[in-house]
Design a protein around this motif. Structure first.
Motif, PDB file in Angstrom:
ATOM      1  N   LEU A 286       5.419  24.476   8.710  1.00  0.00           N
ATOM      2  CA  LEU A 286       6.694  23.977   8.215  1.00  0.00           C
ATOM      3  C   LEU A 286       7.074  24.826   7.005  1.00  0.00           C
ATOM      4  O   LEU A 286       6.323  24.897   6.035  1.00  0.00           O
ATOM      5  CB  LEU A 286       6.599  22.501   7.842  1.00  0.00           C
ATOM      6  CG  LEU A 286       7.915  21.833   7.423  1.00  0.00           C
ATOM      7  CD1 LEU A 286       7.994  20.401   7.966  1.00  0.00           C
ATOM      8  CD2 LEU A 286       8.072  21.807   5.905  1.00  0.00           C
ATOM      9  N   TYR A 287       8.217  25.490   7.097  1.00  0.00           N
ATOM     10  CA  TYR A 287       8.667  26.348   5.995  1.00  0.00           C
ATOM     11  C   TYR A 287       9.326  25.486   4.928  1.00  0.00           C
ATOM     12  O   TYR A 287      10.353  24.847   5.161  1.00  0.00           O
ATOM     13  CB  TYR A 287       9.631  27.418   6.509  1.00  0.00           C
ATOM     14  CG  TYR A 287       8.970  28.407   7.429  1.00  0.00           C
ATOM     15  CD1 TYR A 287       8.145  29.408   6.916  1.00  0.00           C
ATOM     16  CD2 TYR A 287       9.146  28.336   8.806  1.00  0.00           C
ATOM     17  CE1 TYR A 287       7.517  30.315   7.757  1.00  0.00           C
ATOM     18  CE2 TYR A 287       8.530  29.241   9.652  1.00  0.00           C
ATOM     19  CZ  TYR A 287       7.711  30.225   9.126  1.00  0.00           C
ATOM     20  OH  TYR A 287       7.081  31.123   9.956  1.00  0.00           O
ATOM     21  N   SER A 288       8.712  25.468   3.771  1.00  0.00           N
ATOM     22  CA  SER A 288       9.180  24.623   2.674  1.00  0.00           C
ATOM     23  C   SER A 288      10.194  25.372   1.821  1.00  0.00           C
ATOM     24  O   SER A 288      10.099  26.592   1.626  1.00  0.00           O
ATOM     25  CB  SER A 288       8.000  24.183   1.803  1.00  0.00           C
ATOM     26  OG  SER A 288       8.442  23.487   0.656  1.00  0.00           O
ATOM     27  N   SER A 289      11.134  24.628   1.285  1.00  0.00           N
ATOM     28  CA  SER A 289      12.108  25.221   0.365  1.00  0.00           C
ATOM     29  C   SER A 289      11.528  25.396  -1.034  1.00  0.00           C
ATOM     30  O   SER A 289      12.127  26.067  -1.878  1.00  0.00           O
ATOM     31  CB  SER A 289      13.358  24.337   0.281  1.00  0.00           C
ATOM     32  OG  SER A 289      13.025  23.021  -0.138  1.00  0.00           O
ATOM     33  N   GLU A 290      10.351  24.800  -1.285  1.00  0.00           N
ATOM     34  CA  GLU A 290       9.811  24.759  -2.647  1.00  0.00           C
ATOM     35  C   GLU A 290       8.404  25.340  -2.709  1.00  0.00           C
ATOM     36  O   GLU A 290       7.723  25.475  -1.692  1.00  0.00           O
ATOM     37  CB  GLU A 290       9.781  23.313  -3.157  1.00  0.00           C
ATOM     38  CG  GLU A 290      11.099  22.569  -3.042  1.00  0.00           C
ATOM     39  CD  GLU A 290      12.184  23.134  -3.931  1.00  0.00           C
ATOM     40  OE1 GLU A 290      11.848  23.732  -4.970  1.00  0.00           O
ATOM     41  OE2 GLU A 290      13.375  22.979  -3.598  1.00  0.00           O
ATOM     42  N   PHE A 291       7.979  25.630  -3.939  1.00  0.00           N
ATOM     43  CA  PHE A 291       6.588  26.002  -4.200  1.00  0.00           C
ATOM     44  C   PHE A 291       6.135  25.308  -5.485  1.00  0.00           C
ATOM     45  O   PHE A 291       6.817  25.365  -6.508  1.00  0.00           O
ATOM     46  CB  PHE A 291       6.414  27.511  -4.373  1.00  0.00           C
ATOM     47  CG  PHE A 291       5.076  27.875  -4.974  1.00  0.00           C
ATOM     48  CD1 PHE A 291       3.939  27.841  -4.185  1.00  0.00           C
ATOM     49  CD2 PHE A 291       4.947  28.184  -6.324  1.00  0.00           C
ATOM     50  CE1 PHE A 291       2.697  28.137  -4.732  1.00  0.00           C
ATOM     51  CE2 PHE A 291       3.707  28.479  -6.871  1.00  0.00           C
ATOM     52  CZ  PHE A 291       2.577  28.461  -6.072  1.00  0.00           C
ATOM     53  N   GLY A 292       4.987  24.635  -5.430  1.00  0.00           N
ATOM     54  CA  GLY A 292       4.381  24.079  -6.629  1.00  0.00           C
ATOM     55  C   GLY A 292       5.058  22.850  -7.196  1.00  0.00           C
ATOM     56  O   GLY A 292       4.575  22.261  -8.158  1.00  0.00           O
ATOM     57  N   GLY A 293       6.164  22.424  -6.636  1.00  0.00           N
ATOM     58  CA  GLY A 293       6.920  21.270  -7.110  1.00  0.00           C
ATOM     59  C   GLY A 293       8.146  21.110  -6.231  1.00  0.00           C
ATOM     60  O   GLY A 293       8.303  21.788  -5.216  1.00  0.00           O
ATOM     61  N   GLY A 294       9.033  20.223  -6.635  1.00  0.00           N
ATOM     62  CA  GLY A 294      10.258  20.049  -5.853  1.00  0.00           C
ATOM     63  C   GLY A 294      10.113  19.115  -4.681  1.00  0.00           C
ATOM     64  O   GLY A 294      10.823  19.245  -3.680  1.00  0.00           O
ATOM     65  N   THR A 295       9.193  18.163  -4.786  1.00  0.00           N
ATOM     66  CA  THR A 295       8.965  17.209  -3.701  1.00  0.00           C
ATOM     67  C   THR A 295      10.252  16.541  -3.237  1.00  0.00           C
ATOM     68  O   THR A 295      10.503  16.397  -2.037  1.00  0.00           O
ATOM     69  CB  THR A 295       7.969  16.129  -4.160  1.00  0.00           C
ATOM     70  OG1 THR A 295       6.716  16.748  -4.449  1.00  0.00           O
ATOM     71  CG2 THR A 295       7.768  15.068  -3.101  1.00  0.00           C
ATOM     72  N   ALA A 296      11.079  16.111  -4.193  1.00  0.00           N
ATOM     73  CA  ALA A 296      12.299  15.373  -3.839  1.00  0.00           C
ATOM     74  C   ALA A 296      13.243  16.221  -3.000  1.00  0.00           C
ATOM     75  O   ALA A 296      13.989  15.684  -2.170  1.00  0.00           O
ATOM     76  CB  ALA A 296      13.004  14.885  -5.103  1.00  0.00           C
ATOM     77  N   ASN A 297      13.239  17.527  -3.193  1.00  0.00           N
ATOM     78  CA  ASN A 297      14.128  18.391  -2.412  1.00  0.00           C
ATOM     79  C   ASN A 297      13.658  18.539  -0.971  1.00  0.00           C
ATOM     80  O   ASN A 297      14.473  18.574  -0.040  1.00  0.00           O
ATOM     81  CB  ASN A 297      14.242  19.762  -3.073  1.00  0.00           C
ATOM     82  CG  ASN A 297      15.141  19.735  -4.293  1.00  0.00           C
ATOM     83  OD1 ASN A 297      15.775  18.731  -4.583  1.00  0.00           O
ATOM     84  ND2 ASN A 297      15.190  20.835  -5.012  1.00  0.00           N
ATOM     85  N   VAL A 298      12.367  18.651  -0.779  1.00  0.00           N
ATOM     86  CA  VAL A 298      11.839  18.715   0.588  1.00  0.00           C
ATOM     87  C   VAL A 298      12.081  17.382   1.293  1.00  0.00           C
ATOM     88  O   VAL A 298      12.453  17.337   2.470  1.00  0.00           O
ATOM     89  CB  VAL A 298      10.339  19.066   0.576  1.00  0.00           C
ATOM     90  CG1 VAL A 298       9.793  19.151   1.996  1.00  0.00           C
ATOM     91  CG2 VAL A 298      10.100  20.383  -0.157  1.00  0.00           C
ATOM     92  N   GLU A 299      11.883  16.300   0.569  1.00  0.00           N
ATOM     93  CA  GLU A 299      12.138  14.975   1.124  1.00  0.00           C
ATOM     94  C   GLU A 299      13.608  14.822   1.510  1.00  0.00           C
ATOM     95  O   GLU A 299      13.933  14.251   2.560  1.00  0.00           O
ATOM     96  CB  GLU A 299      11.750  13.911   0.099  1.00  0.00           C
ATOM     97  CG  GLU A 299      11.878  12.488   0.598  1.00  0.00           C
ATOM     98  CD  GLU A 299      11.467  11.482  -0.463  1.00  0.00           C
ATOM     99  OE1 GLU A 299      11.097  10.358  -0.091  1.00  0.00           O
ATOM    100  OE2 GLU A 299      11.543  11.796  -1.672  1.00  0.00           O
TER     101      GLU A 299
END
Length: 698
Positions: A286-299
Motif C-alpha cells: 500500500l503506497y502511503s502518502s506519509e512517512f513517519g507521521g501523518g496518520t490522520a491523512n492516510v485515514e
C-alpha cells in the motif's frame, strides 16, 4: 434629557477615541488570551515574555480592526466599536469552548460559534437572562454616552491616514507584500496541531494564519457542468449480494513487516500471525502518502477515497476541511443496512475525530474515554495497548443486531521508539550498536500488535458470521537517530529517499491484506489507501458512490496510486480519471458542492454518539450491609461518580461483563436525600455522557 445632551467636555472625545483605538484593543487581547491560555498551559504573561514579537503583532491586529472603523463619523465609530468589542469577546469565548470540546481553535471554515457552543459533547450552559440583562445595560450606557457627547468637527485627513495605515497592514498580513508581518514576528504554521499554533502565535494571529492556509484555488476546469459530467460518466456499483459480511477496517499505526528491514537481521519471525493472514489473502504494497507521521491523512484517504496528492503536503483535512458531511465509506455501509463504528483508544478530540467521524457518517465512536484502559490517557503520554481495541471490536460485534462496519485504529506501535539493548527477535551482530537498539524496541511493539491481530482473527474464524478484515499500516516508523536505521549505516534499504524516486517509494510502502474469515484466494495487488473504498465496497457487495466508481475505474486502468506530485517526471502521467477525481474532491472539500445540487444535501448524522452505548443506564441498585451497590451499563472504568453534583474519589468499580460494571460506595459516605450520577468526561473535564440522577432513599 435635553439638560444632559452634549454636556460632556470636548476633550473627552479625544480621550475616548484614543482609548478605543489603542487601549481597548489591548484589553480585549489580554482578555481573549486569558480565556484560552489556562487550557494551553502557557499563561498570558509567560507567552508575552517568550514571544514578544507575536504579542505585538496580535496587538497591531486588534488595533487595525478598530482603526478601519475610524473612517466612520464619530458616533457611528463608537457604536461599531462597541459591536466589534462584543464580537471579539464572543470569538474568544467560542475559541475557549472549542478548545474544551475539540482541543482545537476556531478556523475560517468552521466559523460557526453557535454550532461550537451547542456541540454534541457538552452543551455549554448559558444564563440567557444574565446575558440579556448585561447586553441591555451595555447598550443603554452606550446610548447615554453618545447622547451626552458634544458635536465636533470630524478631522477627515487624520481618519483617512489611520484607515490607510490599517489597510496597508491588513494587505501585507494577507499577501506578505511589500513585507511580511507574519515572518517578522516568526509565526508558526502548525497545521497538524492547531492548538499548538494558538498557544505560540496568539489567538487572533493564528486565526489569520489558518485562514490564509485554508484558501484553496480550484483546479483547472472546475465548474458545475464539469461535476455534472463526472456524475453522468461514472456509474457506482449496485448492491450485488444479499448476504452481508461484517467488515473490519483496521489501520495500524506505523506497522510494517519487520522483514522489510531484511530477514537476515532476525532470529525468529516477530509477526507470525500477520504473515499467515497476509499470505493466504489478497495482499500487497500500500503506497502511503506519509512517512513517519501523518496518520490522520492516510485515514482520510482510506475512509473517503480522496487523495492527499491533490493537496499541499502540509495540509491536514481533518483539521482544516472536514467541517461538513462528505461522502465516505461509513455512510455507504450505513445505507446498506450496516451499523458503522469507529474505534480509537486515544482521546475523542484527537485530530477532531469526534466531529470528523460524525461528518463521515459513523453511528458511534468508541474512544479511549469509553474503554476500560489500564490507566487514563494523558496528553503526550503513551498510547493504549491494542488489547482494548480488540475488546472494543468484539464487544461491538456482539452488541449489534445488524451487520457491522468497524473502522479501528491500532496504536500500540506508535512512536516514540527508545533504545532497547536486548531482543528475542533481532540478531545482535548484524547491525551497529547505534541503530540496533531502536529496531529492538520497534520490533517489540510490532510483536504485541501481532499478538492482538492473531487473537482477533482467530476469534473471527470461530464465528458463524463471515467477516472481511482489511488491515494496513499507515506509514513507516520514524526513529530518533535521524532515521539512520534505513540508510547505509543501518539496514541500507534506502540511501536517499528525498533525491531518488526508487528510495522514496521504498519509504512510502507499507503492507496491507484483505482477508475473509470464510473464503480466501491469495493474490498480490499493489494499491494506495485512496483505492481501499472501491475495493472494499466491491468485495462486500454493497452499493458504491461516484468516488468509489472513480477508484474502480483507476484500478481498471492499471493504476496502483495517484502519482506523487513531487515526482511528476518519474511517475505515470495524470489520467483524465484522476483529473475527474481531483475535481470531485475539490467540489466536496473546498468548492461549491455542486454534487449536492444533483443528489441532495448530505445530512449530518444526528444520532451519532460517543461510546458503544447511547446512554449510561443504571440497571439495578441495592444496599448490602455496609455498602450501596449499583449495576450500570455503558459506564467505562474511569467514569466519575457524582454525589450531589460533585465527583468523589472513594468508590469501588468492577467489570462484570462487557459493557456492565458494578459500583460500590460505603454507606457512611451517603445520606438519605443525596443525589447520585455517573459521568464520563474528557481530559479537560468536559462532560461526554451522563446518567440520569437518582436519589438515595434509604
Amino acid at each position: 434629557m435635553r439638560r444632559i445632551k452634549g454636556v460632556l467636555p470636548r476633550f473627552l472625545l479625544s480621550l475616548i477615541t484614543f482609548s478605543i483605538l489603542f487601549l481597548l484593543p489591548l484589553a480585549i487581547l489580554l482578555m481573549n488570551e486569558w480565556l484560552v491560555r489556562d487550557l494551553l498551559n502557557l499563561p498570558v504573561f509567560d507567552w508575552i515574555e517568550q514571544y514578544d514579537k507575536r504579542f505585538v503583532l496580535n496587538y497591531i491586529l486588534y488595533v487595525a480592526l478598530f482603526s478601519i472603523l475610524f473612517l466612520f463619523p464619530r458616533k457611528i465609530f463608537y457604536t461599531l466599536s462597541f459591536l466589534l468589542t462584543a464580537f471579539l469577546l464572543l470569538f474568544g469565548l467560542g475559541n475557549r469552548f472549542k478548545l474544551e470540546l475539540r482541543s482545537a481553535p476556531i478556523t475560517l471554515d468552521d466559523f460557526r460559534l453557535l454550532r461550537e457552543v451547542t456541540g454534541f459533547e457538552s452543551p455549554v450552559e448559558i444564563n440567557y437572562w444574565l446575558v440579556g440583562i448585561g447586553t441591555f445595560v451595555a447598550v443603554l450606557v452606550l446610548a447615554l454616552v453618545l447622547y451626552m457627547l458634544p458635536s465636533h468637527k470630524e478631522k477627515w485627513l487624520i481618519k483617512v491616514a489611520v484607515v490607510s495605515a490599517a489597510t496597508v497592514f491588513f494587505f501585507a498580513m494577507w499577501t506578505d507584500r511589500p513585507f511580511s508581518p507574519a515572518e517578522q514576528a516568526g509565526l508558526q504554521k502548525t497545521l497538524w496541531k492547531l492548538e499548538v499554533g494558538m498557544k505560540n502565535n496568539g489567538m487572533l494571529a493564528n486565526f489569520v494564519v489558518l485562514a490564509k492556509e485554508s484558501e484553496v484555488q480550484p483546479p483547472k476546469g472546475y465548474s458545475q457542468q464539469a461535476i455534472t459530467t463526472i456524475d453522468e460518466r461514472y456509474n457506482p456499483q449496485e448492491e450485488q449480494q444479499n448476504t452481508k459480511p461484517n467488515v473490519l477496517y483496521i489501520m495500524s499505526e506505523a506497522f510494517i513487516d519487520p522483514y522489510y528491514f531484511g530477514e537476515e537481521h532476525f532470529l525468529v519471525d516477530p509477526v507470525p500471525n500477520f504473515r499467515k493472514y497476509f499470505n493466504e489473502s489478497m495482499h500487497g504494497t500500500l503506497y502511503s502518502s506519509e512517512f513517519g507521521g501523518g496518520t490522520a491523512n492516510v485515514e482520510f484517504e482510506a475512509l473517503t477515497g480522496f487523495s492527499m496528492q491533490f493537496m499541499r503536503p502540509d495540509y491536514v483535512p481533518y483539521q482544516l476541511f472536514l467541517h461538513q458531511p462528505v461522502p465516505a465509506i461509513p455512510s455507504l455501509f450505513n445505507d446498506a443496512g450496516y451499523e458503522s463504528t469507529a474505534v480509537h483508544g486515544y482521546f475523542a478530540w484527537f485530530y477532531q475525530r469526534n466531529s470528523v467521524y460524525k461528518n463521515l457518517g459513523f453511528d458511534q465512536f468508541i474512544s479511549g474515554e469509553f474503554m476500560d484502559l489500564e490507566k487514563p490517557n494523558t496528553p503526550g503520554g503513551t498510547f493504549p495497548s491494542d488489547r482494548h481495541m480488540t475488546d472494543a471490536i468484539l464487544e461491538t460485534l456482539d452488541a449489534s443486531d445488524r451487520p457491522d462496519f468497524i473502522h479501528a485504529v491500532s496504536t500500540q506501535a506508535h512512536m516514540p521508539y527508545g533504545r532497547q539493548q536486548e531482543s528475542e527477535f533481532v540478531k545482535a551482530d548484524t547491525l551497529s550498536d547505534e541503530v540496533r537498539p531502536y529496531l529492538n524496541n520497534y520490533v517489540e511493539k510490532v510483536h504485541k500488535v501481532d499478538l492482538e491481530l492473531g487473537r482477533l482473527l482467530s476469534t473471527l474464524e470461530e464465528r458463524e458470521e463471515e467477516t472481511l478484515v482489511v488491515f494496513w499500516g499507515d506509514h513507516l516508523p520514524s526513529f530518533p537517530n535521524g532515521n539512520e536505521l534505513y540508510g547505509p549505516l543501518g539496514t541500507d534499504i534506502a540511501e536517499d529517499w528525498n533525491g531518488k524516486h526508487e528510495d522514496f517509494l521504498t519509504m512510502h510502502s507499507v503492507p496491507y491484506f484483505i482477508w475473509s474469515s470464510k473464503d480466501n484466494q491469495p493474490q498480490t495487488r499493489d494499491i494506495s489507501a485512496t483505492f481501499l473504498p472501491a475495493l472494499v465496497t466491491e468485495l462486500a457487495g454493497i452499493e458504491g458512490n461516484t468516488v468509489t466508481a472513480l477508484g474502480s475505474e483507476l484500478l481498471a486502468e492499471g493504476h496502483s496510486r495517484i502519482p506523487y506530485t513531487q515526482w511528476a517526471a518519474e511517475e505515470q502521467p495524470v489520467s483524465t480519471t484522476m483529473q475527474d477525481l481531483q475535481l470531485l474532491q475539490h467540489d466536496w472539500l473546498h468548492g461549491e458542492r455542486y454534487y449536492e445540487s444533483l443528489h441532495g444535501e448530505l445530512q449530518v448524522h444526528q444520532d451519532f454518539h460517543l461510546g458503544l452505548y447511547e446512554e449510561i443506564l443504571i440497571q439495578n441498585q441495592n444496599k448490602i450491609e455496609t455498602v450501596y451497590e449499583w449495576i450500570v451499563k455503558g459506564a467505562p472504568k474511569y467514569t466519575e461518580v457524582l454525589i450531589n453534583g460533585k465527583p468523589i474519589d472513594s468508590f469501588g468499580w468492577q467489570r462484570l461483563e462487557p459493557g456492565i460494571s458494578k459500583y460500590t460506595i460505603q454507606v457512611e459516605e451517603l445520606k438519605v436525600g443525596d443525589t447520585l450520577q455517573f459521568m464520563v468526561t474528557n481530559a479537560r473535564g468536559s462532560e461526554l455522557m451522563k446518567s440520569r440522577t437518582i436519589e438515595i432513599e434509604n
